[in-house]
Write an enzyme that holds these catalytic residues in place. Sequence first.
Site, short mmCIF file in Angstrom:
data_model
loop_
_atom_site.label_atom_id
_atom_site.label_comp_id
_atom_site.label_asym_id
_atom_site.label_seq_id
_atom_site.Cartn_x
_atom_site.Cartn_y
_atom_site.Cartn_z
N LYS A 176 7.45 -14.38 11.73
CA LYS A 176 7.61 -12.92 11.64
C LYS A 176 7.38 -12.10 12.97
O LYS A 176 8.27 -12.58 13.89
CB LYS A 176 6.44 -12.05 10.84
CG LYS A 176 6.35 -12.78 9.37
CD LYS A 176 7.56 -12.89 8.52
CE LYS A 176 7.69 -13.88 7.04
NZ LYS A 176 6.57 -13.67 6.59
N TYR B 260 0.72 -10.77 0.42
CA TYR B 260 1.85 -11.65 0.60
C TYR B 260 1.95 -12.46 -0.68
O TYR B 260 1.01 -13.26 -1.19
CB TYR B 260 2.08 -12.58 1.88
CG TYR B 260 3.18 -13.37 1.59
CD1 TYR B 260 4.40 -12.95 1.81
CD2 TYR B 260 3.23 -14.76 1.63
CE1 TYR B 260 5.61 -13.77 1.94
CE2 TYR B 260 4.37 -15.71 1.52
CZ TYR B 260 5.47 -15.07 1.65
OH TYR B 260 6.55 -15.72 1.81
N ASP C 275 -5.24 -12.44 7.50
CA ASP C 275 -3.63 -12.47 7.92
C ASP C 275 -3.37 -11.53 8.67
O ASP C 275 -3.26 -10.20 8.29
CB ASP C 275 -3.25 -12.55 6.39
CG ASP C 275 -1.74 -13.08 6.73
OD1 ASP C 275 -0.94 -12.57 7.75
OD2 ASP C 275 -1.17 -13.55 5.78
#
Length: 377
Positions: free
Chosen positions: A195, A98, A170
């Site tokens: 999310k 990310y 993550d």
Amino acid sequence: MKFDTIVSHAGLCSDEKTGSISTPIYQTATFRHVALGVSTGFDYTRTSNPTRKVLEDVIAKLEEGDGGFAFASGMASINAIIMMFSSNSHFIISDDLYGGTYRIFEKNFKQFGIEASFIDTTNINEIKNNIRQNTKAIFIETPSNPIMKITDLEEVNKIAKQNNLIFIVDNTFMTPALQKPIKFGADIVIHSGTKYLAGHNDVLCGFIVTRTKELSEKIGFIQNSIGGVLSPMDSFLTLRGIKTLSIRIERQEKNAIKIVEFLQNHKNIKEVFYPGIKNYSGYEINKKQSLGFGGMISFKVKDSILVEKIINNVKVISFAESLGGVESLITFPMKQTHADIPDEIKQKIGITDDLLRLSVGIEDDRDLIEDLNNVLS
Ligand SMILES: *Cc1c(COP(=O)(O)O)cnc(C)c1O
């Protein structure tokens, strides 16, 4: 209780007095004390709040960790993790991840003497070769964002334990419905709860889950001292979202598998990145450590001219950042989620001007495929 039951009962019957089925929103900043030195267990909402506490216990249970901590966003939780380390600490981090995680290390924490090496963590030797005397942690994403590369959790854990490093995963893309990194030895799991966990593109949220009591105490202290906590209302919304996590992911994956098949057979598609593809590199590793492939697909088009045509003309799918919600979203990583990564690194890891990322929602797959077919021809 089995996973799907824990999920659907997220926050059920926490108010024993009234029998309320859903967890109330304790919209309060502070709590009355009965007497000096006597507390209900709640003193001030930054420290702890009943609605947030229910949610934090749910995420800890789902990830099979010791403690859960809810923050106002995924980035707020990553910020809290970095706060555990002192200056002159070095991190090993997946190079494909990310963009905001790259940015917080390179633009915010470098000035405090936190160093980071962004490397291909799918290559175990590359991890070994990058360990320094001051390396303190390994931070990975698997599958990675956006190239969907698979890192072997068991192998990374071995190296982490041998070298006394904190192993951070993550787990935003897979969620505990498909993958539980703590079972493979990870010390800390983080989520952008924005999310899949919240799941409806209507709330920002972040989580930390810890493996040990010692880590829970450290994170709890940081959470209380720096703040950035999830509000009672957003805690409620996230609890509500989590209840349908299992069935959403099931449908999203089912849709994704059909879309991958369609994309692989389309003349204007160059390459598809999805861990459910049989001869995909990492397929076997992913199978070993997770229950599925998820709902995220990246793909490259034959000619980058098509990119603009696709994002400007999709009708069922929305052109927007973010992922994991019930609505399908398409993203152009080079200009959006990964804009802050320098061009030469983007080129090296494959974030090019022909790459698109699709977060598959729960719509009827025929509408999604028709939408893609219209814009790809
Ligand atoms: C979105 C995202 C983040 C950041 O989370 P926010 O809730 O947007 O702050 C971190 N990691 C991954 C993998 C993400 O997709």
